[in-house]
Design a protein around this motif. Structure first.
Motif: not given
Length: 152
Positions: A100-123
């Motif tokens: 739970e601690l890891l998920k709370q700390e990492a979720s904001p960064e991962i969610c941002q990564h999901f929403k922006t950077d990853r779509e530029r890499l591969f549709k």
């Protein structure tokens, strides 16, 4: 003893390693392959990437032992097998609370990564989830963390 700051640092380093493996241009081969393009991409550039020799040292306490691809309810997940070179009995935080601690700390960064950077890499890549399975030096379960854009 593993501190909370070192755990967060470990997560950030994992994402940096991932970015190094994932960035680059992707050209589809031919359309005669029956597998969906996203599955071909994941298998070629993430799971079976010939540039990666396992284990990969992520940081001073974590190694990425391997990756595999799984599909749950129509969603692809890259499953990462991570080993920490410490025993879970020595953690500063009870290992049961670590997920739970890891998920709370990492979720904001991962969610941002999901929403922006990853779509530029591969549709469609932003729709691919990530599962991190951690074990300790004795191969004892530590945590399993699942990330998907639907949880953001």
């Amino acid at each position: 003893m593993v501190t909370f700051k070192s755990i967060v640092k470990m997560i950030v380093i994992i994402f940096i390693v991932k970015a190094m493996f994932f960035f680059g241009s992707v050209v589809s081969k031919d359309n005669t392959v029956k597998k969906p393009a996203i599955e071909r991409f994941l298998n070629e550039f993430v799971i079976n990437n010939q540039e990666v020799t396992y284990p990969v040292k992520v940081d001073s306490i974590t190694s990425l032992r391997n990756r595999k691809l799984t599909k749950e309810d129509g969603i692809y997940f890259v499953v990462e097998d991570l080993q920490m070179n410490i025993a879970r009995e020595t953690f500063a935080v009870p290992y049961q609370d670590l997920e739970e601690l890891l998920k709370q700390e990492a979720s904001p960064e991962i969610c941002q990564h999901f929403k922006t950077d990853r779509e530029r890499l591969f549709k469609g890549y932003s729709q691919v989830g990530l599962v991190q399975k951690y074990v300790d030096v004795n191969n004892k379960f530590v945590a399993e963390i699942k990330f998907h854009i639907s949880s953001c």
